[in-house]
Design a protein around this motif. Structure first.
Motif, PDB file in Angstrom:
ATOM      1  N   MET A  93       0.818  -1.211   0.000  1.00 55.77           N
ATOM      2  CA  MET A  93       0.000   0.000   0.000  1.00 55.77           C
ATOM      3  C   MET A  93       0.857   1.269   0.000  1.00 55.77           C
ATOM      4  O   MET A  93       0.387   2.330  -0.429  1.00 55.77           O
ATOM      5  N   TRP A 150      -0.936   3.004  -2.754  1.00 52.18           N
ATOM      6  CA  TRP A 150      -2.053   3.844  -2.318  1.00 52.18           C
ATOM      7  C   TRP A 150      -1.556   5.139  -1.697  1.00 52.18           C
ATOM      8  O   TRP A 150      -1.876   6.220  -2.167  1.00 52.18           O
ATOM      9  N   ALA A 200     -11.308   5.450   2.253  1.00 46.27           N
ATOM     10  CA  ALA A 200     -11.647   4.022   2.220  1.00 46.27           C
ATOM     11  C   ALA A 200     -12.800   3.805   3.177  1.00 46.27           C
ATOM     12  O   ALA A 200     -13.194   4.689   3.924  1.00 46.27           O
ATOM     13  N   ALA A 211      -9.292   3.495  -1.900  1.00 43.68           N
ATOM     14  CA  ALA A 211      -8.851   2.106  -1.804  1.00 43.68           C
ATOM     15  C   ALA A 211     -10.040   1.207  -1.508  1.00 43.68           C
ATOM     16  O   ALA A 211     -10.992   1.607  -0.837  1.00 43.68           O
ATOM     17  N   THR A 236      -6.805  -3.455   2.377  1.00 47.23           N
ATOM     18  CA  THR A 236      -7.051  -2.846   1.069  1.00 47.23           C
ATOM     19  C   THR A 236      -6.044  -3.377   0.051  1.00 47.23           C
ATOM     20  O   THR A 236      -4.850  -3.431   0.321  1.00 47.23           O
ATOM     21  N   SER A 278      -6.381   0.124  -5.353  1.00 50.40           N
ATOM     22  CA  SER A 278      -6.330   1.541  -4.992  1.00 50.40           C
ATOM     23  C   SER A 278      -5.750   2.381  -6.106  1.00 50.40           C
ATOM     24  O   SER A 278      -5.030   1.894  -6.975  1.00 50.40           O
ATOM     25  N   SER A 280      -3.289   5.863  -6.598  1.00 46.85           N
ATOM     26  CA  SER A 280      -2.163   6.417  -5.849  1.00 46.85           C
ATOM     27  C   SER A 280      -1.563   7.595  -6.613  1.00 46.85           C
ATOM     28  O   SER A 280      -1.840   7.774  -7.803  1.00 46.85           O
ATOM     29  N   GLN A 311      -2.714  -3.419  -6.226  1.00 44.37           N
ATOM     30  CA  GLN A 311      -1.359  -2.993  -5.892  1.00 44.37           C
ATOM     31  C   GLN A 311      -0.343  -4.006  -6.426  1.00 44.37           C
ATOM     32  O   GLN A 311      -0.618  -5.212  -6.458  1.00 44.37           O
TER      33      GLN A 311
END
Length: 509
Positions: free
Chosen positions: A191, A195, A282, A305, A313, A316, A318, A332
């Motif tokens: 993440m 994210w 989220a 996300a 999560t 997502s 980013s 991801q």
């Protein structure tokens, strides 16, 4: 081409491993740096990395001295204070298994957890609801005294062993205890780039309470694991005050559920946040209108996300890979995600199906405590079914379509209508009850209960009964009397029809 995203596996988790040791791995190097600021309108309570690590490891020592042993389960009934993450990490540091719970839960709900988990003890703030029990109970005063004890040795071991348990409302209507391994924190590294765009230089403010798992992960564990600073609003700070605190404490990233962004925008037409790079959202789907309004007000971009308690999560947008218009974003890098048909086969790109994550994902749960059969029922071959529908394009962008079940979303908490119905179905006078979430205004949904009875019941009395049986976020905000509940030819309750009834009643003159 098929709807499968697979860019190769993520780096394996090191072994031996301890989640808490990983989270605080920068503490010695950054001893004097502020790890946490609890920020309020009149000041801030600051914790350096050295102080935080000492409190965590001292708590670990204290828990062992209290007679708990590695592997023991401890239910956390603590309030919205820094004691919550300290006790959580202290337990994991010592090899214990904490169960973070919302302070909004009633004693009745906690009793069910005790019966299902058979914990070794409870960590409790006396002001937080908890049933009478013969279990050992350590209160906040005892936990505070542990902070100055000698540091516990990190309980290192297999990264696949049980680290903590969180509760989620399952489609069965019974809250399920989701078991996560120590490796779950390692999986969250995906993440950081996929994210957050998170670095050591960031100051991440999360709008949630300490004892919300969204805050615990995104607001605390992840910033600390990279050596960043976590900013948490003090208890009682209203959403409209958050922009001032973000500016005053130089927040670079802001994380919140969509409802918080809506509340801020209700009070601020413009935002002056010179250090803020972007926001994170989220917990529920954010509307395009809120996203655009936040951008127009000067808050910058919001990155969304998608995930769940069972895998956190994993899809997502980013800063380095923004989501395309209308999409959630991409899986991801390191994740393997597919969109499946009813037989469990990936659908062609562009077609709708169930979002699924590969069973080897390092962030996927170990299973449900006491209900492994239900966990296995959610597996279809090599895939774990989320129960949510989406479609994937050629770039891997996933567009959220709909829930495959009737799960409700209450301010970022997923709530099963069956759980709410089971808690209220035996109230005097009610013959049948159906619950769903309904739109009460643009971009805002609340839980509404529809019931049958010989005559309309006192709504105030029904709401009081709900407060005694359900956490605040699970309680219906309105009770609607109907002559009968809408059902299909097979007798199944039509929750979508309940939403139509609600809309029609609101529009009626």
């Amino acid at each position: 081409m098929l709807s499968v995203f697979d860019k190769g596996p993520f780096a394996p988790c090191p072994a031996p491993f301890n989640l808490a040791a990983y989270v605080l791995s920068h503490a010695d190097r950054l001893a004097d740096k502020v790890a946490l600021s609890v920020v309020g309108l009149s000041g801030a309570e600051r914790w350096s990395y050295a102080r935080l690590q000492a409190a965590v490891r001292g708590t670990g020592t204290g828990l062992l001295q209290a007679g708990f042993e590695p592997g023991d389960i401890l239910i956390m009934r603590l309030g919205n204070t820094v004691e919550f993450p300290i006790a959580y990490l202290g337990a994991i540091a010592a090899g214990l298994v904490p169960v973070p719970t919302s302070s909004q839960l009633t004693a009745r709900e906690v009793q069910k957890m005790i019966e299902g988990l058979r914990p070794a003890g409870i960590l409790r703030d006396p002001s937080v609801p908890c049933p009478e029990t013969a279990l050992p109970v350590l209160d906040t005063a005892e936990l505070l005294a542990m902070r100055d004890l000698p540091p516990v040795d990190w309980a290192m071991g297999d990264p696949d062993r049980l680290a903590y348990i969180v509760y989620t409302s399952g489609t069965s209507g019974k809250a399920r205890a989701v078991m996560h391994a120590h490796r779950a924190i390692w999986a969250r590294r995906m993440m950081h780039e996929g994210w957050y765009g998170l670095t050591e230089a960031d100051r991440l403010m999360h709008a949630g309470a300490f004892n919300w798992t969204y805050t615990l992960g995104t607001g605390l564990m992840d910033p600390w694991s990279v050596g960043a600073t976590a900013l948490i609003p003090a208890e009682g700070v209203a959403p409209e005050a958050l922009p001032l605190l973000m500016k005053r404490h130089e927040a670079t990233i802001f994380a919140a559920a969509p409802g918080v962004y809506r509340k801020i925008l209700n009070h601020h037409e413009s935002l002056v946040l010179p250090r803020l790079r972007h926001g994170l959202t989220a917990g529920e789907k954010i509307s395009d209108q809120v996203r655009q309004n936040w951008r127009n007000a000067g808050g910058g971009e919001l990155y969304e996300a998608f995930g769940m308690s069972e895998c956190s999560t994993f899809i997502s947008g980013s800063p380095s890979a923004p989501a395309s218009p209308g999409a959630l974003g991409r899986p991801q890098i390191g994740r393997r995600v597919a969109i499946l048909d009813p037989e469990g086969a990936p659908v062609p790109l562009g077609e709708e199906g169930v979002i699924a994550v590969h069973r080897d994902d390092p962030g996927l749960m170990l299973g449900y405590h006491g209900a492994q059969d239900e966990a296995e029922a959610r597996m279809q071959g090599e895939w774990f079914l989320t129960g949510d529908h989406g479609r994937m394009d050629a770039e891997g962008q996933v567009t959220y379509m709909a829930r495959a079940d009737d799960m409700m979303n209450a301010g970022g908490y997923r709530v099963s209508p069956l759980e709410v119905e089971a808690a209220l179905s035996d109230l005097p006078g009610i013959t049948e009850i159906g619950v769903t979430d309904c739109e009460v205004k643009a971009d805002a949904r609340l839980i509404i209960a529809f019931y049958t009875a010989q005559e309309p019941l006192d709504e105030a009395g029904l709401k009081i009964a709900a407060t005694e049986r359900l956490a605040r976020y699970k309680q219906p905000r309105a009770f609607v009397h109907l002559p009968e509940l809408p059902r299909n030819p097979n007798g199944k309750l039509l929750r979508r029809a309940l939403r139509d009834i609600w809309s029609a009643q609101r529009e009626a003159p």
